[in-house]
Design a protein around this motif. Structure first.
Motif, PDB file in Angstrom:
ATOM      1  N   GLU A  93       0.529  -1.090  -0.455  1.00 48.99           N
ATOM      2  CA  GLU A  93      -0.073   0.376   0.202  1.00 48.99           C
ATOM      3  C   GLU A  93       0.965   1.011   0.158  1.00 48.99           C
ATOM      4  O   GLU A  93       0.568   2.515  -0.469  1.00 48.99           O
ATOM      5  CB  GLU A  93      -1.240   0.101   0.935  1.00 48.99           C
ATOM      6  N   ARG A  94       1.931   0.988   0.812  1.00 43.77           N
ATOM      7  CA  ARG A  94       3.121   2.477   0.834  1.00 43.77           C
ATOM      8  C   ARG A  94       3.451   2.247  -0.417  1.00 43.77           C
ATOM      9  O   ARG A  94       3.901   3.955  -1.061  1.00 43.77           O
ATOM     10  CB  ARG A  94       3.583   2.689   2.573  1.00 43.77           C
ATOM     11  N   SER A  95       4.214   1.762  -1.377  1.00 43.26           N
ATOM     12  CA  SER A  95       4.593   1.305  -2.208  1.00 43.26           C
ATOM     13  C   SER A  95       3.359   1.967  -3.771  1.00 43.26           C
ATOM     14  O   SER A  95       4.468   2.711  -4.426  1.00 43.26           O
ATOM     15  CB  SER A  95       5.293   0.374  -2.606  1.00 43.26           C
ATOM     16  N   ASN A  96       2.250   1.580  -3.890  1.00 49.31           N
ATOM     17  CA  ASN A  96       1.454   1.946  -4.957  1.00 49.31           C
ATOM     18  C   ASN A  96       1.274   3.381  -4.108  1.00 49.31           C
ATOM     19  O   ASN A  96       0.883   4.870  -4.927  1.00 49.31           O
ATOM     20  CB  ASN A  96       0.214   1.179  -4.448  1.00 49.31           C
ATOM     21  N   GLN A  97       1.243   4.411  -2.812  1.00 48.66           N
ATOM     22  CA  GLN A  97       0.896   5.653  -2.448  1.00 48.66           C
ATOM     23  C   GLN A  97       1.997   6.541  -2.655  1.00 48.66           C
ATOM     24  O   GLN A  97       2.034   7.054  -3.967  1.00 48.66           O
ATOM     25  CB  GLN A  97       1.169   5.565  -0.983  1.00 48.66           C
ATOM     26  N   LEU A  98       3.336   5.928  -3.122  1.00 46.13           N
ATOM     27  CA  LEU A  98       4.955   6.234  -3.581  1.00 46.13           C
ATOM     28  C   LEU A  98       4.511   6.228  -4.901  1.00 46.13           C
ATOM     29  O   LEU A  98       4.902   7.808  -5.553  1.00 46.13           O
ATOM     30  CB  LEU A  98       5.580   6.160  -2.646  1.00 46.13           C
ATOM     31  N   GLY A  99       4.189   5.690  -5.207  1.00 40.51           N
ATOM     32  CA  GLY A  99       4.655   5.549  -6.993  1.00 40.51           C
ATOM     33  C   GLY A  99       2.979   6.087  -8.291  1.00 40.51           C
ATOM     34  O   GLY A  99       3.814   6.489  -8.991  1.00 40.51           O
ATOM     35  N   LEU A 100       2.310   7.033  -7.016  1.00 44.25           N
ATOM     36  CA  LEU A 100       0.681   7.707  -7.918  1.00 44.25           C
ATOM     37  C   LEU A 100       2.000   9.110  -7.669  1.00 44.25           C
ATOM     38  O   LEU A 100       1.216  10.095  -8.546  1.00 44.25           O
ATOM     39  CB  LEU A 100       0.037   7.745  -7.235  1.00 44.25           C
ATOM     40  N   LEU A 101       3.453   8.835  -6.938  1.00 42.14           N
ATOM     41  CA  LEU A 101       3.079  10.475  -6.841  1.00 42.14           C
ATOM     42  C   LEU A 101       5.172  10.110  -8.550  1.00 42.14           C
ATOM     43  O   LEU A 101       4.924   9.744  -8.417  1.00 42.14           O
ATOM     44  CB  LEU A 101       4.167  10.436  -5.686  1.00 42.14           C
ATOM     45  N   SER A 102       5.019  12.149  -8.638  1.00 46.14           N
ATOM     46  CA  SER A 102       6.159  12.218  -9.221  1.00 46.14           C
ATOM     47  C   SER A 102       7.452  12.023  -8.499  1.00 46.14           C
ATOM     48  O   SER A 102       7.419  12.325  -7.522  1.00 46.14           O
ATOM     49  CB  SER A 102       6.146  13.609  -9.920  1.00 46.14           C
ATOM     50  N   PRO A 103       8.547  11.466  -9.028  1.00 43.73           N
ATOM     51  CA  PRO A 103       9.916  11.288  -8.731  1.00 43.73           C
ATOM     52  C   PRO A 103       9.739  12.127  -7.642  1.00 43.73           C
ATOM     53  O   PRO A 103      10.968  13.115  -7.545  1.00 43.73           O
ATOM     54  CB  PRO A 103      10.736  10.846  -9.793  1.00 43.73           C
ATOM     55  N   TRP A 104       9.707  14.345  -8.426  1.00 44.94           N
ATOM     56  CA  TRP A 104      10.031  15.877  -8.087  1.00 44.94           C
ATOM     57  C   TRP A 104       9.734  15.563  -6.659  1.00 44.94           C
ATOM     58  O   TRP A 104      10.321  16.012  -6.311  1.00 44.94           O
ATOM     59  CB  TRP A 104      10.240  16.432  -8.939  1.00 44.94           C
ATOM     60  N   ILE A 105       8.638  15.305  -6.650  1.00 50.40           N
ATOM     61  CA  ILE A 105       7.943  15.059  -5.184  1.00 50.40           C
ATOM     62  C   ILE A 105       7.760  14.185  -4.490  1.00 50.40           C
ATOM     63  O   ILE A 105       6.951  14.584  -2.808  1.00 50.40           O
ATOM     64  CB  ILE A 105       5.991  15.900  -5.839  1.00 50.40           C
ATOM     65  N   ARG A 106       9.027  13.392  -4.462  1.00 46.18           N
ATOM     66  CA  ARG A 106       8.310  12.434  -2.942  1.00 46.18           C
ATOM     67  C   ARG A 106       9.341  12.932  -2.013  1.00 46.18           C
ATOM     68  O   ARG A 106      10.842  13.417  -2.355  1.00 46.18           O
ATOM     69  CB  ARG A 106       9.036  11.065  -3.909  1.00 46.18           C
ATOM     70  N   ASN A 107       9.206  12.225  -1.073  1.00 48.66           N
ATOM     71  CA  ASN A 107      10.291  12.357   0.314  1.00 48.66           C
ATOM     72  C   ASN A 107      11.264  10.912  -0.417  1.00 48.66           C
ATOM     73  O   ASN A 107      10.560   9.952  -0.545  1.00 48.66           O
ATOM     74  CB  ASN A 107       9.349  12.352   1.228  1.00 48.66           C
ATOM     75  N   ALA A 108      12.575  11.661   0.363  1.00 53.87           N
ATOM     76  CA  ALA A 108      13.770  11.104  -0.209  1.00 53.87           C
ATOM     77  C   ALA A 108      13.473  10.231   0.823  1.00 53.87           C
ATOM     78  O   ALA A 108      14.029   8.588   0.603  1.00 53.87           O
ATOM     79  CB  ALA A 108      15.392  11.806  -0.353  1.00 53.87           C
ATOM     80  N   THR A 109      13.463  10.004   1.995  1.00 54.15           N
ATOM     81  CA  THR A 109      13.633   9.495   3.414  1.00 54.15           C
ATOM     82  C   THR A 109      12.289   7.573   2.859  1.00 54.15           C
ATOM     83  O   THR A 109      13.263   7.099   3.188  1.00 54.15           O
ATOM     84  CB  THR A 109      13.631  10.122   4.347  1.00 54.15           C
TER      85      THR A 109
END
Length: 260
Positions: A93-109
């Motif tokens: 579920e967390r991986s899908n949440q990050l996959g919906l975001l652009s790599p430019w706005i994802r939190n690196a941590t």
């Protein structure tokens, strides 16, 4: 003589049978047996223990309430202890949440932590250990289906003293706490704001007055304008135009007088 002896024995046996007491019933024999005595003593012990428990709780209600609360909390923790399938579901579920975001706005941590867990899961190196009240997810060296000697030998498995170093997450009361903490502000890329001045990087929460003012302005923006407000606005515009025209005329007259 032999016949007399036989008759004498018959009379003696009859006399003994008549003088013997009536045999006990099967239920009485069962109660008086060793198993029956042991069961009766066990029931009496439990009965006495329950009576002492009730009497002690009546005399010390605070202590009894504390014990009941601890037992209830332990039961709740045991009942809500997450298993390995819940961790995998939370990870996906967390991986899908990050996959919906652009790599430019994802939190690196958040992105780095989730990606590392996904890689370990794909390699089969994630292990789950239930401790009753909580669960631990740790990293192993090999996949369980690997046929290497190092992976199959029980003497070369992960020792308990290295469990804290290999621990990746802690499951308690139905939550995976490290994963949830890493996913905080997962849609905020802090690298975008590192070039800003220090006073712009730190934001303070708005006050109550500012929030109320913003809400009031937002509600007023959806309201339709009435005819009176439109007339007032047109009158204000006309007055401004008239004042501007008068000022231009006065300036023109002053310029003519200076030229004359």
């Amino acid at each position: 003589m032999s016949s007399l002896r036989v008759v004498r024995r018959m009379f003696c046996a009859a006399a003994e049978t008549a003088a013997a007491p009536v045999t006990a019933s099967r239920w009485e024999r069962l109660k008086n047996s060793k198993a029956g005595v042991w069961c009766r003593s066990l029931v009496s012990d439990y009965k006495e223990a329950c009576r002492e428990m009730v009497v002690g709780a009546w005399k010390r209600p605070v202590k009894a309430s504390v014990y009941v609360t601890l037992l209830g909390g332990a039961w709740a923790c045991f009942h809500t202890n997450p298993d390995q399938s819940s961790f995998e579901a939370a990870l996906l579920e967390r991986s899908n949440q990050l996959g919906l975001l652009s790599p430019w706005i994802r939190n690196a941590t958040s992105d780095g932590h989730v990606q590392s867990l996904v890689k370990l899961r794909n390699k089969g190196q994630l292990r789950h250990a239930s401790l009753g009240l909580l669960s631990l997810v740790y990293r192993a060296d090999y996949d369980p289906d690997t046929t290497l000697y190092e992976a199959q030998c029980s003497n070369l498995s992960v020792p308990w003293r290295e469990l804290l170093q290999r621990m990746l997450d802690v499951g308690f009361i139905g939550h995976w706490w490290i994963l949830d903490s890493k996913m905080k502000d997962y849609d905020v890329n802090e690298e975008e704001f590192k070039h800003l001045p220090a006073h712009m990087q730190v934001t303070s929460p708005p006050s109550v007055q500012e929030v109320e003012r913003s809400e009031r302005l937002h509600k007023e923006s959806w309201l339709a304008l009435t005819v009176e407000e439109e007339e007032k606005e047109t009158n204000v515009v006309d007055r401004k135009e008239e004042s501007i025209g008068e000022e231009s005329q006065i300036k023109a007259l002053k310029e003519e007088q200076t030229q004359a």
